[in-house]
Write an enzyme that holds these catalytic residues in place. Sequence first.
Site, PDB file in Angstrom:
ATOM      1  N   CYS A   1      -2.455  -2.816   7.391  1.00  0.00           N
ATOM      2  CA  CYS A   1      -2.147  -3.734   6.288  1.00  0.00           C
ATOM      3  C   CYS A   1      -0.768  -4.367   6.405  1.00  0.00           C
ATOM      4  O   CYS A   1      -0.597  -5.528   6.041  1.00  0.00           O
ATOM      5  CB  CYS A   1      -2.348  -3.029   4.957  1.00  0.00           C
ATOM      6  SG  CYS A   1      -4.108  -2.728   4.678  1.00  0.00           S
TER       7      CYS A   1
ATOM      8  N   HIS B   1     -10.330  -0.319  -3.808  1.00  0.00           N
ATOM      9  CA  HIS B   1     -11.735  -0.390  -3.383  1.00  0.00           C
ATOM     10  C   HIS B   1     -12.703   0.122  -4.443  1.00  0.00           C
ATOM     11  O   HIS B   1     -12.394   1.090  -5.144  1.00  0.00           O
ATOM     12  CB  HIS B   1     -11.929   0.462  -2.127  1.00  0.00           C
ATOM     13  CG  HIS B   1     -11.163   0.002  -0.929  1.00  0.00           C
ATOM     14  ND1 HIS B   1     -11.184  -1.298  -0.492  1.00  0.00           N
ATOM     15  CD2 HIS B   1     -10.375   0.686  -0.057  1.00  0.00           C
ATOM     16  CE1 HIS B   1     -10.424  -1.396   0.607  1.00  0.00           C
ATOM     17  NE2 HIS B   1      -9.913  -0.204   0.881  1.00  0.00           N
TER      18      HIS B   1
ATOM     19  N   ALA C   1      -0.213   0.722   6.175  1.00  0.00           N
ATOM     20  CA  ALA C   1       0.201   1.293   7.438  1.00  0.00           C
ATOM     21  C   ALA C   1       0.620   0.185   8.394  1.00  0.00           C
ATOM     22  O   ALA C   1       0.033  -0.899   8.395  1.00  0.00           O
ATOM     23  CB  ALA C   1      -0.992   2.059   8.052  1.00  0.00           C
TER      24      ALA C   1
ATOM     25  N   LYS D   1      -6.323  -5.958  -3.310  1.00  0.00           N
ATOM     26  CA  LYS D   1      -7.158  -6.450  -2.196  1.00  0.00           C
ATOM     27  C   LYS D   1      -8.219  -5.409  -1.877  1.00  0.00           C
ATOM     28  O   LYS D   1      -8.084  -4.241  -2.250  1.00  0.00           O
ATOM     29  CB  LYS D   1      -6.301  -6.714  -0.958  1.00  0.00           C
ATOM     30  CG  LYS D   1      -5.672  -5.431  -0.409  1.00  0.00           C
ATOM     31  CD  LYS D   1      -4.811  -5.717   0.799  1.00  0.00           C
ATOM     32  CE  LYS D   1      -4.059  -4.482   1.255  1.00  0.00           C
ATOM     33  NZ  LYS D   1      -4.899  -3.380   1.688  1.00  0.00           N
TER      34      LYS D   1
ATOM     35  N   ASP E   1       0.804  -1.244   0.000  1.00  0.00           N
ATOM     36  CA  ASP E   1       0.000   0.000   0.000  1.00  0.00           C
ATOM     37  C   ASP E   1       0.828   1.280   0.000  1.00  0.00           C
ATOM     38  O   ASP E   1       0.491   2.237   0.706  1.00  0.00           O
ATOM     39  CB  ASP E   1      -0.983  -0.008   1.182  1.00  0.00           C
ATOM     40  CG  ASP E   1      -2.116  -1.005   0.989  1.00  0.00           C
ATOM     41  OD1 ASP E   1      -2.179  -1.644  -0.069  1.00  0.00           O
ATOM     42  OD2 ASP E   1      -2.937  -1.156   1.914  1.00  0.00           O
TER      43      ASP E   1
ATOM     44  N   ASP F   1      -4.281  -1.701  -1.992  1.00  0.00           N
ATOM     45  CA  ASP F   1      -5.664  -1.509  -1.580  1.00  0.00           C
ATOM     46  C   ASP F   1      -6.405  -0.990  -2.815  1.00  0.00           C
ATOM     47  O   ASP F   1      -5.927  -0.074  -3.490  1.00  0.00           O
ATOM     48  CB  ASP F   1      -5.668  -0.447  -0.457  1.00  0.00           C
ATOM     49  CG  ASP F   1      -6.690  -0.710   0.621  1.00  0.00           C
ATOM     50  OD1 ASP F   1      -7.014  -1.888   0.876  1.00  0.00           O
ATOM     51  OD2 ASP F   1      -7.164   0.282   1.227  1.00  0.00           O
TER      52      ASP F   1
ATOM     53  N   GLU G   1     -13.788  -6.090   4.256  1.00  0.00           N
ATOM     54  CA  GLU G   1     -12.545  -5.380   4.582  1.00  0.00           C
ATOM     55  C   GLU G   1     -11.420  -6.396   4.508  1.00  0.00           C
ATOM     56  O   GLU G   1     -11.562  -7.538   4.945  1.00  0.00           O
ATOM     57  CB  GLU G   1     -12.634  -4.774   5.988  1.00  0.00           C
ATOM     58  CG  GLU G   1     -11.376  -4.045   6.441  1.00  0.00           C
ATOM     59  CD  GLU G   1     -10.938  -2.892   5.515  1.00  0.00           C
ATOM     60  OE1 GLU G   1     -10.525  -3.186   4.377  1.00  0.00           O
ATOM     61  OE2 GLU G   1     -11.001  -1.749   5.948  1.00  0.00           O
TER      62      GLU G   1
ATOM     63  N   HIS H   1     -10.900   6.001   0.139  1.00  0.00           N
ATOM     64  CA  HIS H   1      -9.476   5.949  -0.219  1.00  0.00           C
ATOM     65  C   HIS H   1      -9.262   4.828  -1.231  1.00  0.00           C
ATOM     66  O   HIS H   1     -10.009   3.847  -1.261  1.00  0.00           O
ATOM     67  CB  HIS H   1      -8.596   5.716   1.025  1.00  0.00           C
ATOM     68  CG  HIS H   1      -8.891   4.417   1.710  1.00  0.00           C
ATOM     69  ND1 HIS H   1      -9.918   4.255   2.605  1.00  0.00           N
ATOM     70  CD2 HIS H   1      -8.305   3.191   1.599  1.00  0.00           C
ATOM     71  CE1 HIS H   1      -9.947   3.002   3.018  1.00  0.00           C
ATOM     72  NE2 HIS H   1      -8.982   2.326   2.427  1.00  0.00           N
TER      73      HIS H   1
ATOM     74  N   SER I   1     -15.897  -0.176   4.077  1.00  0.00           N
ATOM     75  CA  SER I   1     -14.995   0.428   5.076  1.00  0.00           C
ATOM     76  C   SER I   1     -15.056   1.954   5.056  1.00  0.00           C
ATOM     77  O   SER I   1     -14.428   2.602   5.888  1.00  0.00           O
ATOM     78  CB  SER I   1     -13.548  -0.020   4.828  1.00  0.00           C
ATOM     79  OG  SER I   1     -12.988   0.622   3.699  1.00  0.00           O
TER      80      SER I   1
HETATM   81  C1  VGL Z   1      -5.207   0.334   5.210  1.00  0.00           C
HETATM   82  C2  VGL Z   1      -6.953   1.206   6.414  1.00  0.00           C
HETATM   83  C3  VGL Z   1      -7.824   0.984   5.369  1.00  0.00           C
HETATM   84  C4  VGL Z   1      -3.748   0.016   5.137  1.00  0.00           C
HETATM   85  C5  VGL Z   1      -6.074   0.084   4.157  1.00  0.00           C
HETATM   86  O1  VGL Z   1      -3.213  -0.092   4.021  1.00  0.00           O
HETATM   87  O2  VGL Z   1      -3.121  -0.154   6.204  1.00  0.00           O
HETATM   88  N1  VGL Z   1      -5.665   0.881   6.336  1.00  0.00           N
HETATM   89  N2  VGL Z   1      -7.368   0.422   4.244  1.00  0.00           N
HETATM   90 ZN    ZN Z   2      -8.624   0.325   2.537  1.00  0.00          ZN
END
Ligand code: VGL
Ligand code: ZN
Length: 183
Positions: free
Chosen positions: A138, A51, A134, A94, A10, A49, A101, A68, A57
């Site tokens: 993830c 979406h 983060a 993903k 990510d 990520d 989620e 996001h 989420s």
């Molecule tokens: C993430 C929150 C929502 C991440 C992804 O990549 O850590 N955190 N979607």
């Molecule tokens: Zn996400």
Amino acid sequence: MMNTAIIVVDELYDFIDGSMACGHAAEAVEETVNLIRKNHSLPVLFVCDHHPANHSSFVEQGGPWPPHCVAGTHGGDIHEALHPFVQEELTFFKGCDPAVEQYSGFDGHNAAGQSLAEVLGLLEVELVYVVGIATEYCVRNTAEDLLRAGFKVSVIKDCLGYVTLDGHEAVLPELEAEGIRLI
Ligand code: VGL
Ligand code: ZN
């Protein structure tokens, strides 16, 4: 030397300077480029990520996060400094199902429908270096799933971005206690 791969989680614009801009994210990208260059013979797998606009989420759907990494938007793109290292068959998406989620990249799929786990198996990888954003979500879930699946896992601290510094600092010793190496 063990058969090794780098997994970049990510490192996408929304987590760097977009709707979910994370701490240490720009530095994490720079350090990730350095890591890849230093280990230029290793395969680099990217987790993204990815979406739909109505993902569960998102706050509008009752979830915890602002919108996001919506598919097809700049916010969901891998940082341009990493583009020289991106290969389609080693890029895994993903969070594509609106109802689910998915913090872990382990179950992510590439454009050909192969999972990250499957491709690591084909590459006969034994050790993974996990980096990205983060730490608390993830990166953590991806590293833990890889460990459970039997890989040796090292998380490279300089190459991490986080939602909160406190969260990041709390998670690292937990990962270490589980058997993940911190470098
Ligand atoms: C993430 C929150 C929502 C991440 C992804 O990549 O850590 N955190 N979607
Ligand atoms: Zn996400």
